[in-house]
Every structure is written in C-alpha cells, then in structure tokens.
Write an enzyme that holds these catalytic residues in place. Sequence first.
Site, PDB file in Angstrom:
ATOM      1  N   GLU A  60      51.062  52.803  54.188  1.00 27.68           N
ATOM      2  CA  GLU A  60      51.231  53.517  52.916  1.00 27.68           C
ATOM      3  C   GLU A  60      52.166  54.714  53.015  1.00 27.68           C
ATOM      4  OE1 GLU A  60      48.215  52.550  54.028  1.00 27.68           O
ATOM      5  OE2 GLU A  60      47.443  51.213  52.476  1.00 27.68           O
ATOM      6  N   HIS A 129      36.238  53.627  48.625  1.00 31.16           N
ATOM      7  CA  HIS A 129      36.989  52.816  47.657  1.00 31.16           C
ATOM      8  C   HIS A 129      36.648  53.167  46.213  1.00 31.16           C
ATOM      9  CE1 HIS A 129      38.233  50.406  51.050  1.00 31.16           C
ATOM     10  NE2 HIS A 129      38.938  49.613  50.272  1.00 31.16           N
TER      11      HIS A 129
END
Lengths: 327, 376
Positions: A60, A129
């Site tokens: 990322e 998450h």
Amino acid sequence: MAVVTMREALNQALREEMLRDENVFLMGEEVAAYQGAYKVTKGLLEELGGKRVIDTPITELAFAGLGVGAAMVGLRPIVEFMTFNFSILATDQIINSAAKMLYMSGGQFKIPIVFRGPGGSAFQVSSQHSQALESWFAYFPGLKVVMPSTPADAKGLLKSAIRDDDPVIFIEQERMYGNKGEVPDDADFIVPLGVADIKREGTDATIVARSLMVPVALKAAEVLEKEGVSCEVIDPRTIRPLDIGTIVDSVKKTNRVVVAEESHPFCGVAAEISSEIMERAFDYLDAPVKRVSGADVPMPYAKNLEDLAIPNVDQIVAAVRQVAYLD
Amino acid sequence: MRKRTPEPARVGAEDTSATGVMDQEMAETAAGSPSQQTRDVKSAQKNRLADVDRETLISIYRQMLLVRRFEEKSAEAYSSGKIGGFCHLYIGQEAVAIGAISAIRKDDYVLTSYREHAHAIAKGMSPESVMAELYGKSTGCSRGKGGSMHMFDKDVNFLGGHAIVGGQIPLATGVAFASKYKGTDQVTLCFFGEAAVNQGAFHESLNMAQLWKLPCIYICENNQYGMGTSLERAMSSQDISQKARAYDIAAEFVDGMDVLAVREATQRAIERARKDYLPTLLEVRTYRFMGHSMSDPGNYRTRAEIERHQERDPIKLFSASLKEEGVLTDSEFQSIEAEVKEQVEQAVRFAEESPLPAPEELFTDVYANPIEPGKH
C-alpha cells in the site's frame, strides 16, 4: 432514471471517467483480474485493458506513492484501497506527499488523485477491518474527503472527485454497496464537492449524518414523525471542505441538533461540527448539541457486541428526544 | 580531447557476473590504503577522461565547484541566522549528483531527499532561486514555502526535495510509471541515502519497478552514516547493490568519489531505462565531510576518519586529473574559481535583496481547485 446499487453506481462513475480521459487509470489490489474484492471494478479490465486497470502487489505505501508520483507529471490516478483500513500503511504518502506537494512546491505540482475504497464497519470483521478514518484525513489541509450515502451521490461525487485537481479521499461504506437507489442516466451528471444535501426537510430538530448513518437517521426521522417531531436530515457528503453553512441554516430554523456518526467520538468529525455550530449559531440553540457516535472501543467480533458498537435508530431517536426535551 | 561512442551496457539483471557485485577495481579501491585509493581513482579517472569531450569535462568541474562553494556559503548564512530550519550540506558528495545528472537529458526527471541543493543546481535550477529558497524569500524556487528540504522546479523537471527518509522512492517510481504509460523515453533518477534502504518504501518500490519494468534509476548515495548511526550499526547486510538481486534488478557498485565513474554507471543505467524500460540500482559509495545537518556536533566519528576520506575529495581528485591530462591550465582553474565565486555571491545578493513572501501567501497553494463550501 435507473435504479442501481451503490456498487454499480460507483462502477459507472469509474467507467465513464476513464472513457472520458485517458490519463485516468485505476490501480489497487485485485481491481483487475479479480474484478474488485467488492466488485466495484467489475468489467473494467476487459473494457479498458491492462494498461488502465492495474492489479498491484499488496504494497500500500508504495502504490499510493507511485500514484502521487504519476500525478505529479500529469496522470490522474485512482488508487483503490481494498479497505481503508489498509490505507493506514499508506498514510505517509497520502499525508506527507499528496496533501502537501502543491503547497511546499510553491504551487507548482498539483496532485489530481483519488484514493478510494470501503471504510467503516462491515459484517463482523473485527477490530482491524472496521475503522472509520475520515477524521484522520479530514484533519489535513490539502486533502478533500468525501463520503457518499446514496448511489446517485456515490456516482456524482466520484465523478467530481476524479475531475478534481486535488487529492480526494473517497470513503465508501462496505455495508452500503448493495443499497439501491435511483441514479440519473445523464452521462454529464455530477454532484459537486463541498455541497451538503438536505435528505429530508423538517422543522423541529436537525440531524447531521453521513455515510452509513444517513439511512439510519432517516429511519429515526420516520419514527419521530409519528411522535410529532419533524426532523431535518442533512448529509454533508463532503467532510472537507465542510458545507457548514447548510448545517447552520438548518440549526437556525430548528434550534436543535444531533450529529450522528459511525466513528469514534474523540476528536471526530461530529466534534468539529458541534464546535462550528457553537461558534456560528450559539444564540439559536435551544439545547446543547448532542453527538451519537460509535462506541469508543476497538470493534469487537461477536455479533451482539458489534451491534452495540454501531449507532442505531433507537439511539438517534433518543438523542433527538433529549435535545427536544421530550423525555 | 577525443570523442568516443559510449561503451555498451555491461551490467544487466541477466548478467549475473556483474549484478550487484563490486567490480575488481572498486573492491581494491575500497580496501586499499588512502594513498593507494587516491592513486587508483586517479588512474581510473584518467582512463575515463578520454571518453568525455572537453566542454562536458569543464562543465562537470565547474558544477562540482559551484555546489561546493554554494554549500560553504549556505553554511555561513546558516551560522549567521539568515537561513532557518534544517540545512543538510552536500560537501564531499558532489561527484554523485553532478556525475549522474550530467548523464541525463533536460527532460528527464530528478527526485531526491532533503540533502538536495546540489541536485537542484545540477538539474538546471539557478543558484539564485535555490539560495532565495534557503532564505525563505518569495523569489525562491518554492516561493519560500518549501525551504532547504523542499526545492522544486517544474521547468527543469526537478521534482523535489522530500524530507521523510525514503519517501521520494515510491514517488520517483510513479514518475517513471507515467513515462512508460505515456510512451515517452524519459528516465527518472531517484537519489536517496543508504539509511533509506532500510525503509519499506525502498523494497516495495524496487519490487514494482522490476515487476512492471519502469525506467527508474535508483541511486543510493551511501555516505555511510544515517545521521549519527553508522551503516554497520543499522544494516544487517551492508552490500546494498546486492539487495537488487532480491528484485532481479540490475545493479552496480560505484566509487562515488570519481565523478566520471558515476557518470558512466548512470549512462549504462540510462541505456537500459530508455530502450527497455528497465530499472537499475546504483550503490554509490561516498562520504559527507560535514555533519548530518548544521546542528550536528559529529561526535560519532573521528577527525581522523573524516580526514582520511578528505584525501579522496572528489573535487581535488577530478581537478588533479584534469590538470595532469592537460584539460585545464592553472589560469583556467583560477578563472573558473573566480567565476563560481561571483555566481555564489550573486546568489547571496539576490537572496538578501529579495522580498519575503506576502502574508496572504500563507493561504495560497493549499488546493489547486479551492472550493467555497455550499456553492454549486
């Protein structure tokens, strides 16, 4: 107008903008061959080809930075985070590079980039998450932060974000991808950034809600209507820059306000909105501003605990009753 | 001076004999005594002189001297309080930026770290605009908003000046990505210190650069210290060029005190990048003679160590070669010195006389498309 899901509306926006401008490309984990972890990018690889729709390694920080570098020299990247939880790894490039490049180069290098993906809570995916990170990004001058709550807004705002010359953080809500709504067929349909939308008009209390909390607030308004309380529901849609004017105008009319959000309360967007209202409309308030926020804990896994951590209709109804002194 | 066509690329990822391996000459140079090292560099440099035309040699020498004098003046201005913030000087490392940038075209890109005054000037920015930026003046290259660590000039494709260690590596990878996307043959030079090699950004970027065949040349300026921490104390495996093997990227170890060695290695990398969109990692061994920044007392290394490296001062080595080979005469050296001195003084005068940014500049350049909220 066609009725489509939020997922399809986003897909339409991506497709239309990529067809419109060949400098727009899309990259991220599983966006191409897999067609998107949430199928937002379905069909794009086949139609636009591998040069424009690019699967990245799970890396990322570097693909976010790669996007910023490409934007420095004229491309218009759309960087998908499979979820915004993973953007945490990329924050150095988002904050230190994307947000500041124009300023520290004395206006020479604009960064037209969109960082998008789902954020907020999902369905029992636990602490790492299920995070609403909008207040992080909204903190930084140089970034724009957008959170749609309907398919039409999702499409119109994403198109505006892609055409914008600044870095835009575009946070979709994982639980809302299947939500349906009418979306204009017009290919030129856009929703401008920085403009709030009155999702429901009312006279007795204002509920400011964004993203997942908009449908919840609208349900709460229905419940309250039956009790004789008319609620106005305002969706800022863009968190930065915030259309505080529309919110303040509503507060001046209703004199009572509840700010609902999925995120943690501390240093959150609702805290900012509350402060702005106090500075601009203190004399119009008949009650202190009330916040309804997500629980101030990491998101638990167990279904019953997760439900308790996310604001619901009952909590918003109770908050409005409180600011209306009905209890 | 004769002109020759450059030698073909001799190091590629497919050429395992050279990938990531210090060549024999460099190994000996690194290992030998200081005087032996000096002799080795001189003899290597003399061989290389023949491949470069006189005009280029003089231009390289002039630039090295210019950035040396520029940095000395910056140090002075910093000490007298004219320059604020951090100020990371490049003295000792000149052969790296000047050698590498001398090998690229004007439309190629350069990105580097916060120790970037020399790279900016070498890429074609005026010493005036760089000095004015150091002074925080409105005529600075970043209009006084970036400072020492954030120099930019779009007109010469100098893309910064980045102050988070390793932060420029993904950015440069993206610039190279854009060249390939647009189908141009522009290459990107990405400079960084050896300490950046420990950052994830380095490894993540090299992986994508080779995976997607991006024309980025990664130039690790190994000055052997990350601030006050020596390479030995910070890196488990200190052969940096070897790390390219993990990503199947072509690499070379280069003597960073020999400006022509840096230039030649960069030329080989450029050929790979322009023709085949291939990245390269160059580990360029150098040494900074000054502290990490102006506020560094430098008590992590000895005077003797610094002096040992100063014997291999890249400017002294190059001027000796130029002199011995008859490229420049004593009087020519003197006139270059005088011209450079005047150039730096002119940069200081320009910076001194330039206005501060207007107060309203505080709020400009935050957004390219500023939005007045609520307005359609």
